[in-house]
Scaffold this motif. Structure first.
Motif, short mmCIF file in Angstrom:
data_model
loop_
_atom_site.label_atom_id
_atom_site.label_comp_id
_atom_site.label_asym_id
_atom_site.label_seq_id
_atom_site.Cartn_x
_atom_site.Cartn_y
_atom_site.Cartn_z
N GLY A 173 0.83 -1.20 0.00
CA GLY A 173 0.00 0.00 0.00
C GLY A 173 0.86 1.24 0.00
O GLY A 173 1.99 1.23 0.50
N LEU A 174 0.32 2.30 -0.58
CA LEU A 174 1.03 3.57 -0.65
C LEU A 174 0.05 4.69 -0.28
O LEU A 174 -0.98 4.84 -0.93
CB LEU A 174 1.60 3.79 -2.06
N TYR A 175 0.39 5.43 0.77
CA TYR A 175 -0.47 6.52 1.23
C TYR A 175 0.31 7.82 1.12
O TYR A 175 1.45 7.93 1.59
CB TYR A 175 -0.91 6.28 2.67
N THR A 176 -0.29 8.81 0.46
CA THR A 176 0.35 10.11 0.25
C THR A 176 -0.56 11.21 0.75
O THR A 176 -1.76 11.21 0.45
CB THR A 176 0.67 10.33 -1.24
N HIS A 177 0.02 12.15 1.50
CA HIS A 177 -0.75 13.29 2.00
C HIS A 177 0.11 14.54 1.83
O HIS A 177 1.24 14.62 2.32
CB HIS A 177 -1.11 13.10 3.48
N SER A 178 -0.42 15.53 1.12
CA SER A 178 0.31 16.78 0.89
C SER A 178 -0.60 17.97 1.21
O SER A 178 -1.81 17.93 0.97
CB SER A 178 0.80 16.87 -0.56
N SER A 179 0.01 19.01 1.76
CA SER A 179 -0.73 20.21 2.12
C SER A 179 0.11 21.43 1.75
O SER A 179 1.28 21.52 2.15
CB SER A 179 -1.06 20.21 3.61
N GLY A 226 -5.42 43.85 7.51
CA GLY A 226 -4.31 43.20 6.83
C GLY A 226 -4.72 42.54 5.53
O GLY A 226 -3.92 42.44 4.60
N TRP A 227 -5.99 42.12 5.39
CA TRP A 227 -6.44 41.44 4.17
C TRP A 227 -6.46 42.38 2.97
O TRP A 227 -6.51 41.93 1.82
CB TRP A 227 -7.82 40.84 4.40
N LEU A 228 -6.41 43.71 3.22
CA LEU A 228 -6.38 44.66 2.11
C LEU A 228 -5.00 44.69 1.44
O LEU A 228 -4.88 45.18 0.31
CB LEU A 228 -6.74 46.06 2.60
N PHE A 229 -3.98 44.17 2.12
CA PHE A 229 -2.61 44.28 1.62
C PHE A 229 -1.98 42.92 1.27
O PHE A 229 -0.77 42.79 1.24
CB PHE A 229 -1.74 44.99 2.67
N ARG A 230 -2.80 41.92 1.05
CA ARG A 230 -2.25 40.62 0.66
C ARG A 230 -3.19 39.95 -0.34
O ARG A 230 -4.35 40.34 -0.50
CB ARG A 230 -2.06 39.72 1.89
N ASN A 231 -2.63 38.93 -1.01
CA ASN A 231 -3.42 38.17 -1.98
C ASN A 231 -4.38 37.23 -1.23
O ASN A 231 -4.27 37.07 -0.01
CB ASN A 231 -2.50 37.38 -2.91
N PRO A 232 -5.28 36.59 -1.93
CA PRO A 232 -6.22 35.70 -1.25
C PRO A 232 -5.50 34.57 -0.50
O PRO A 232 -4.49 34.03 -0.97
CB PRO A 232 -7.09 35.14 -2.38
N PHE A 233 -6.04 34.24 0.66
CA PHE A 233 -5.55 33.10 1.42
C PHE A 233 -5.81 31.83 0.60
O PHE A 233 -6.96 31.50 0.30
CB PHE A 233 -6.26 33.03 2.78
N ASN A 234 -4.76 31.08 0.23
CA ASN A 234 -4.89 29.95 -0.69
C ASN A 234 -4.26 28.71 -0.05
O ASN A 234 -3.06 28.68 0.23
CB ASN A 234 -4.18 30.28 -2.01
N THR A 235 -5.07 27.71 0.21
CA THR A 235 -4.59 26.45 0.79
C THR A 235 -5.09 25.28 -0.07
O THR A 235 -6.22 25.29 -0.56
CB THR A 235 -5.06 26.28 2.23
N LYS A 236 -4.20 24.27 -0.22
CA LYS A 236 -4.53 23.08 -0.99
C LYS A 236 -4.09 21.84 -0.22
O LYS A 236 -2.98 21.80 0.31
CB LYS A 236 -3.83 23.10 -2.36
N THR A 237 -4.99 20.86 -0.17
CA THR A 237 -4.71 19.59 0.51
C THR A 237 -5.01 18.45 -0.45
O THR A 237 -6.07 18.43 -1.11
CB THR A 237 -5.57 19.43 1.78
N SER A 238 -4.10 17.51 -0.53
CA SER A 238 -4.27 16.38 -1.44
C SER A 238 -3.93 15.09 -0.70
O SER A 238 -2.91 15.01 0.00
CB SER A 238 -3.37 16.53 -2.67
N LYS A 239 -4.80 14.08 -0.84
CA LYS A 239 -4.59 12.77 -0.22
C LYS A 239 -4.81 11.69 -1.30
O LYS A 239 -5.75 11.78 -2.09
CB LYS A 239 -5.57 12.52 0.92
#
Length: 609
Positions: free
Chosen positions: A539-545, A562-575
């Motif tokens: 078995g092979l289990y992969t988890h990336s964030s 502070g949100w006026l001075f930065r790009n959108p908060f961007n999060t990605k999770t892959s399993k």
């Protein structure tokens, strides 16, 4: 006289009535038969309304325990067979039946996987046969303190620890024990011998008088050197065995007669017997027998049985048209070859190999914030006379897409001295789940490799530049799922597998028209699996964030604004997870000779060759 005769008739009638009553009423009744396991001990429990006399012995050749119940009544439904092969212990099957040749005796035959020991005990009116699930669970004291132990069961216990023990204390069994090789257990009456310079024949006659057996001494024994012995309180069979070793004597048993010879004389007689057998082979008439070969290869089986024919006389011919062997040899050699052919000419095992490749993938992403903050311009110098005000404009989306994730936006081209106002709020959440199950199956013969391959193709566009001209075409990418396996069936029915599993799959295209991402996973291993069992190869289990935050230093970290001075908060999770199962199964198990019954027959035939 009449009164006396009448009295005798009454007594005789009363005696007959008592005998009939004892036969019909005196038999104990078996109420229940059950089988349980407690740890490393299996228990056959027989419940009765009264105490029953039980006798147990082992049959090592057949791997059985026999339990006899004396004068017992039982319902036919309680004599049903009990299949215990699913239990992990040493017991395979329990069968009960009326003991042949008796009226009320009941017998239970317990079939074992391997010869192990048992202890018989009584608990009230119940009889419990305790069987160890592996040899060594019971101590010697437990075995000796068994409630009822017959001579045959004693022999079995000692055989299990590698000792030759007489079947009973009878003279014939003791003498037979002396003719065997290996460690022995002596059970004769204890004697003491203290002699000096006495002939061997006299010592043998002394022991014969003490034990009561008959002895015939070869004349060559008279010439052996005299013996000086000092033995105190030793079994007489041990003393006899010691004298035989000291004087290099060989004993042959015939009922309760022991024939003593010197080792040289016994070797000479054995040589003469071999020469006589060879002479017999040259004179014995030859017979011809045709053997039809169903499954084995003629050349292979001919090579095997060639070593079992009579030298210089036996002949083997092959007929390819009828797939037969024509053998001309003596009757004894023909019978020997017949057993070999019956053992070897079986179906080649056909193995079904089923693999399951389970692949699961889960992706999650979230983006919240202003795409470029708030942008605008202000020009206090430019002349705004004649310029047309553009804006303000407002945009709103209730279901933003992947290509356009903006929820709300405000745009002003120019308004008085304010120019290029742009405000885009992005709120995007994306979730993707996928599960792929591939189940390749393939059937092959024993020791023969098999391969199953499945391909999946997809197309993508390509651009080719020739002499400054661009030509658009298409190419293909291929994802392959393959199973390559070579099985080998062991003699006990398990399967040794050399397996290679290759699984390729397509991912998401980076851009429209581009070739998709492709992943490949491969397992190459060797594993031993029971017939019909399932094993996880790997078995092979992969988890990336991933999380990306960009903006103006210090200002992007200010609370509330502070949100006026930065790009959108961007999060990605892959399993992702990949598990590979494999299940081998022999399709023609009985025909190929791997059933328990046929395996026992093959073993006994091989031992008798």
């Amino acid at each position: 006289m009449d009164i006396l005769k009448e009295e005798n008739m009454k007594k005789g009638f009363f005696s007959v009535f008592l005998a009939f009553f004892a036969i019909t009423v005196g038999a104990q009744e078996i109420k229940n038969v059950s089988f349980t396991q407690e740890g490393e001990i299996s228990k056959l429990i027989i419940e009765a309304d009264q105490a029953i006399l039980a006798e147990r012995f082992h049959v090592t050749e057949d791997k059985q325990i026999i339990l006899d119940l004396k004068n017992a009544k039982v319902s036919p439904k309680l004599l049903r067979g009990i299949d215990t092969s699913e239990f992990p212990g040493s017991t395979v099957y329990v069968s009960g039946y009326r003991k042949p040749g008796t009226s009320n005796d009941v017998r239970f035959a317990i079939q074992l996987r391997d010869n192990v020991r048992s202890v018989l005990e009584t608990k009230g009116n119940d009889i419990v046969l305790n069987i160890e699930n592996r040899f060594g669970v019971f101590s010697k004291n437990q075995v000796k303190s068994s409630a009822v132990t017959t001579a045959k069961s004693q022999e079995t216990f000692s055989d299990a620890v590698g000792l030759n023990v007489p079947k009973s204390t009878s003279l014939e069994d003791i003498l037979e024990n002396l003719t065997l090789s290996g460690p022995k257990k002596y059970v004769g009456r204890r004697i003491s011998i203290n002699v000096r310079g006495i002939p061997v024949t006299d010592v043998l006659n002394m022991i014969a008088d003490t034990s009561g057996f008959n002895i015939i001494i070869d004349q060559n024994v008279n010439g052996l050197p005299p013996l000086t012995l000092s033995l105190t309180n030793v079994p007489w069979d041990q003393a006899l065995d010691t004298i035989m070793k000291l004087s290099k004597l060989v004993a042959e048993k015939n009922a309760n007669i022991l024939i003593m010879k010197t080792a040289d004389q016994a070797a000479a007689e054995q040589t003469a017997l071999i020469a006589a057998n060879k002479q017999k082979e040259t004179l014995e008439p030859l017979v011809t027998r045709v053997f039809l070969i169903n499954y084995a290869t003629l050349a292979d089986i001919k090579t095997v049985i060639a070593d079992y024919t009579t030298p210089t006389r036996g002949k083997i011919q092959v007929d390819d048209r009828t797939n037969s062997l024509i053998i001309r040899d003596t009757v004894e050699a023909i019978d020997r070859i017949k057993k070999i052919i019956e053992t070897l000419d079986t179906q080649t095992p056909q193995i079904l190999i089923e693999a399951k490749i389970v692949e699961a993938q889960e992706d999650y992403s979230k983006s919240i914030g202003l795409t470029k903050g708030v942008t605008f311009g202000y020009d206090p110098v430019v002349n705004t006379t004649g310029l047309t005000a553009r804006g303000p404009g407002f945009a709103f989306s209730t279901a933003p897409g992947v290509d356009s994730p903006t929820v709300a936006g405000v745009t002003i081209g120019i308004y008085k001295r304010l120019t290029g106002l742009n405000f885009n709020l992005e709120m995007m959440e994306q979730e993707a789940k996928a599960r792929v199950i591939s189940s390749p199956r393939v059937v092959t013969q024993n020791k023969q490799p098999a391969t199953l391959t499945a391909n999946e193709s997809t197309a993508f566009s390509t651009n080719t530049v020739t002499n400054g001209a661009t030509t658009t075409g298409f190419s293909t990418a291929t994802a392959t799922t393959s199973l390559n396996v070579t099985p080998q069936v062991t003699n006990d029915g398990a399967i040794n597998l050399r397996v290679t599993v290759n699984k390729s799959s397509f991912g998401i295209r980076p851009i429209v028209g581009a070739p998709p991402n492709q992943t490949t996973r491969t397992i190459n291993t060797n594993v031993l699996v029971d017939n019909g069992s399932t094993v996880v190869l790997g078995g092979l289990y992969t988890h990336s964030s991933n999380e990306i935050v960009a903006g103006i230093p210090y200002l992007k970290d200010l609370p509330l604004v502070g949100w006026l001075f930065r790009n959108p908060f961007n999060t990605k999770t892959s399993k992702s997870e990949l598990v590979i199962f494999i299940t081998p199964r022999i399709l023609n198990q009985e025909e190929a000779g791997f059933s328990e019954k046929r395996a026992t027959n093959v073993k006994s035939d091989s031992e008798s060759l």
